[in-house]
Every structure is written in structure tokens, then in C-alpha cells.
Design an enzyme around this catalytic site. Structure first.
Site, PDB file in Angstrom:
ATOM      1  N   GLY A   1      17.102  -6.530  12.979  1.00 15.16           N
ATOM      2  CA  GLY A   1      15.897  -7.386  12.788  1.00 15.16           C
ATOM      3  C   GLY A   1      15.051  -7.621  14.032  1.00 15.16           C
ATOM      4  N   ASP A   2      15.897  -7.909  15.061  1.00 12.46           N
ATOM      5  CA  ASP A   2      15.572  -8.180  16.363  1.00 12.46           C
ATOM      6  C   ASP A   2      14.771  -6.806  16.997  1.00 12.46           C
ATOM      7  OD1 ASP A   2      16.629 -10.526  16.250  1.00 12.46           O
ATOM      8  OD2 ASP A   2      18.554 -10.155  17.296  1.00 12.46           O
TER       9      ASP A   2
ATOM     10  N   GLY B   1      21.575  -7.083  14.796  1.00 14.38           N
ATOM     11  CA  GLY B   1      20.576  -7.000  15.951  1.00 14.38           C
ATOM     12  C   GLY B   1      19.193  -6.049  15.195  1.00 14.38           C
TER      13      GLY B   1
ATOM     14  N   TYR C   1      30.903 -18.049  15.533  1.00  8.08           N
ATOM     15  CA  TYR C   1      30.193 -18.596  16.596  1.00  8.08           C
ATOM     16  C   TYR C   1      30.796 -19.950  17.344  1.00  8.08           C
ATOM     17  CZ  TYR C   1      26.374 -15.647  14.783  1.00  8.08           C
ATOM     18  OH  TYR C   1      25.443 -14.784  14.396  1.00  8.08           O
ATOM     19  N   TYR C   2      30.586 -19.922  18.694  1.00  3.05           N
ATOM     20  CA  TYR C   2      31.046 -20.996  19.656  1.00  3.05           C
ATOM     21  C   TYR C   2      29.664 -21.538  20.205  1.00  3.05           C
ATOM     22  CZ  TYR C   2      35.365 -19.090  18.089  1.00  3.05           C
ATOM     23  OH  TYR C   2      36.428 -18.678  17.175  1.00  3.05           O
ATOM     24  N   ARG C   3      28.840 -22.239  19.502  1.00  2.00           N
ATOM     25  CA  ARG C   3      27.692 -22.556  20.189  1.00  2.00           C
ATOM     26  C   ARG C   3      27.194 -24.198  20.088  1.00  2.00           C
ATOM     27  NH1 ARG C   3      24.416 -20.125  15.575  1.00  2.00           N
ATOM     28  NH2 ARG C   3      23.408 -18.769  17.025  1.00  2.00           N
TER      29      ARG C   3
ATOM     30  N   GLY D   1      21.896 -12.455  20.972  1.00  2.00           N
ATOM     31  CA  GLY D   1      20.852 -13.546  20.830  1.00  2.00           C
ATOM     32  C   GLY D   1      19.838 -13.056  20.368  1.00  2.00           C
ATOM     33  N   ALA D   2      19.143 -13.674  19.384  1.00  2.00           N
ATOM     34  CA  ALA D   2      17.989 -12.924  18.735  1.00  2.00           C
ATOM     35  C   ALA D   2      16.802 -12.807  19.887  1.00  2.00           C
ATOM     36  CB  ALA D   2      17.248 -13.976  17.522  1.00  2.00           C
ATOM     37  N   GLU D   3      16.406 -13.744  20.497  1.00  2.00           N
ATOM     38  CA  GLU D   3      15.283 -13.681  21.217  1.00  2.00           C
ATOM     39  C   GLU D   3      15.513 -12.910  22.656  1.00  2.00           C
ATOM     40  OE1 GLU D   3      14.635 -17.377  18.671  1.00  2.00           O
ATOM     41  OE2 GLU D   3      16.334 -16.361  19.985  1.00  2.00           O
TER      42      GLU D   3
END
Length: 342
Positions: A261-262, A259, A107-109, A39-41
Site C-alpha cells: 500500500g505504501d 508495504g 510491534y514495540y512502539r 514504517g508507512a511514511e
């Protein structure tokens, strides 16, 4: 964990459990799936903590075992975890499927706890304390894309920014599927309100129809500092006053791009809150991104403080001669000619 007084960067957004086939086998043939957290953040928060920067991660998780996995993973990596737990909505997850040229994501969000983030999340006492001590709050276009209609999370975040004086950092993190059939107006509003916008030239072109500093400035206005990553070639920092700095990317033996970019965002923001200048900020972004590119997961241990210090201060020639691989970093700027561990 409650160390909000030490928090320098708050990361606001979702985290998910990640499942990927053991040994790189095709998903349909795999009998074992390896579990991690992405997850990005959340990736940014974990990398900041690994870089020695006090970081908090603010979100919502399901009151389920996957929620426990996410919270325990980030807390174990030194992140101040400040979450609401939802007894009805699940924690999101995604599955990585090995594919030529990189992994395919499933994705399952939909309907996740994170999608229900709202203004009240930011007014919890522990979150308010973290925001009050933070120099930067970081979020992304993914957060804007998953929020349910009517959420006032972003409105409240901007009001708190104006009241508390932290800088708002937004990574575009363009995900077309999140915006299919929808107006991107909320995303544009968030980018225009940011103090720092991080984005890749390719994703900016796809999402916004502009990829140059001038074109993006015309679209996003005069407020944000633009940090533009030009594919694997370079990254540039462009301030509203017209000043600009560009630093070439490192050479990397890429294992997987997810990941990276994060990692760049974490390296850049860590240098920013440490008071490092623009060249150092961009170099550290490249260094942390390169570490992720040379690993199989969504995040990786960054180079040690000593290695970072040497590479941030090295000559342009030594920087250009540096190479990062799964085995480590090979650079004339480092104390030995042999590769050193990242």
C-alpha cells in the site's frame, strides 16, 4: 542532509527498525534476525526518492542506535531526513514472524519518540523550508493513531496547508490495535480535511463502515479526491466533481504483502507531482505496489524509468497481459519477450 529546496513531497510519520528471521525460519527457532527499516511514511519517502522525486521525511527518533539506523538508511536512499532526536524516548521497532498467508507483526512502539510528535516539529527551520517547497504532504491514519493525547501536530499541519497551499495526502492505513477502546474521531477529522485520501475497500469497510465512492463521500465530505483500491482487482480515482477513472491491478506472483500500500501511494504521488493524468497515476501506483508484493521486504526498487514509461503508455491489452514476479516483469509492452529486471 539539507536539500529542502528540491523537496516536492514531504512524508510525515514514524519509522521503525524491522527485524525478521533469516531464511524465513519460525521466530522461536531463528538464531539470526535480519535488520531493515519500515514504517508507512518512511516507506513512501524512500520509494519516492527511488522514483526520482525529491522527498523529505519528517519525524522524531530516539537518540539511540536504532534511531541512527533509521536516519542513515533513509538518507542513504536519497531522502531528506528532518528529525528531532529524543534522548529519553526510544525509536520504535517491530518483528516480523513468518506465518501461513503472510507475516505476523509484533510491534514495540508504545512511548516511542514518534508518538511525541507535536506542532513544534513542523516549525523547525529545515522542516518549514521543506514544507514551503512541497507540492504534497503525505501522512497516514497510523500517525493519527500513535500521537499522544494533546498533540497539536495535525492542527498545525492543516494551518500550514492553508497558508502554503500544498495538497494533503492521507492514507487510511487502518490499524485496529491503535484505535482499540478509543474514538476514531481524530482519524475522521484528518480524512475529511485531506485533499487526497488513499484507502483499500476492505480496510475502509472495517474502519469506516463504507467502501463505495458514494458511501465514503457521504462520510468524508466533498473535499478529498478518493483513491480506492479494491483488493487485488483494481484501483479507482474519484474526484469531488463526480469524474472517475479505474485501472485494473497487475497480475503479481506475491511473495509478501507488507508495504504494498505504501508502494502504491508513492507511485501514485510521484505521478501526481509529475503532472501525469489519472490513468498514469493509477498505473504507476500499481507498478510500484507490484514490485513490493514480489519482494520479501517492506519496500523494493521500483521499475526503471524506461520500463515505467512504456507500461504507463501501453494499451489496455498489453497492461492486462503484464505479470510481475521476483524475477522481473513480463509484458508485451516491453522491448523483448523475455522477462526484464524490475
Amino acid at each position: 542532509m539539507d536539500s529542502s529546496g528540491d523537496v516536492r513531497v514531504v512524508c510525515l510519520g514514524e519509522a521503525m527498525v524491522v527485524l525478521r528471521p533469516e531464511g524465513g525460519h519460525p521466530l522461536a527457532e531463528a538464531t539470526t534476525l535480519r535488520r531493515s527499516v519500515g514504517g508507512a511514511e518512511a516507506n513512501v519517502a524512500g520509494a519516492l526518492a527511488a522514483l526520482g522525486v525529491g522527498a523529505a521525511w519528517v519525524s522524531r527518533l530516539g537518540q539511540d542506535p536504532f534511531g541512527d539506523v533509521v536516519a542513515d538508511d533513509l538518507a542513504g536512499r536519497g531522502v531528506d531526513v528532518e528529525v528531532d532526536r529524543d534522548p529519553e524516548r526510544p525509536t520504535g521497532l517491530y518483528v516480523k514472524e513468518p506465518a501461513p498467508g503472510g507475516s505476523r507483526m509484533h510491534y514495540y512502539r508504545a512511548g516511542s519518540a514518534a508518538a511525541a510528535m507535536d506542532a513544534d516539529l513542523l516549525d523547525r527551520p529545515e522542516v518549514a523550508a521543506a514544507l514551503a517547497s512541497a507540492q504534497v504532504v503525505h501522512t497516514s491514519g497510523i500517525t493519527a493513531g500513535i500521537l499522544e493525547e494533546g498533540s497539536r501536530l495535525v492542527t498545525r499541519l492543516l494551518a500550514l496547508r492553508d497558508a502554503l497551499g500544498f495538497r494533503l495526502s492521507v492514507d487510511l492505513n487502518w490499524r485496529p490495535a491503535l484505535w482499540a477502546g478509543r474514538s476514531i474521531a481524530p482519524l475522521l477529522d484528518l480524512l475529511r480535511a485531506a485533499d487526497i485520501v488513499l484507502l483499500g475497500a476492505d480496510e475502509a469497510r472495517a474502519a469506516l463502515g463504507a467502501d463505495t465512492p458514494q458511501g465514503l463521500r457521504e462520510l468524508l465530505g466533498e473535499r478529498p479526491r478518493l483513491v480506492i483500491k479494491a483488493d487485488s482487482h483494481a484501483a479507482g480515482e474519484h474526484d469531488p466533481d463526480g469524474s472517475a477513472t479505474e485501472v485494473p491491478a497487475l497480475r503479481v506472483d506475491v511473495v509478501e504483502p507488507v508495504g504494498a500500500g505504501d508502494g502504491f501511494a508513492a507511485g501514485y504521488l510521484a505521478a501526481l507531482v509529475d503532472g501525469t493524468g489519472p490513468v498514469g497515476r493509477l498505473r504507476q501506483g500499481h507498478l510500484v505496489a507490484a514490485s513490493v508484493l514480489a519482494a520479501t521486504g517492506d519496500h523494493a526498487d521500483p521499475p526503471t524509468a524506461d520500463v515505467r514509461a512504456r507500461l504507463l503508455a501501453c494499451s489496455e491489452e498489453d497492461w492486462a497481459a503484464t505479470r510481475v514476479s521476483a524475477a522481473g516483469i513480463d509484458s508485451p509492452a516491453l522491448p523483448t519477450s523475455a522477462k526484464v529486471s524490475r
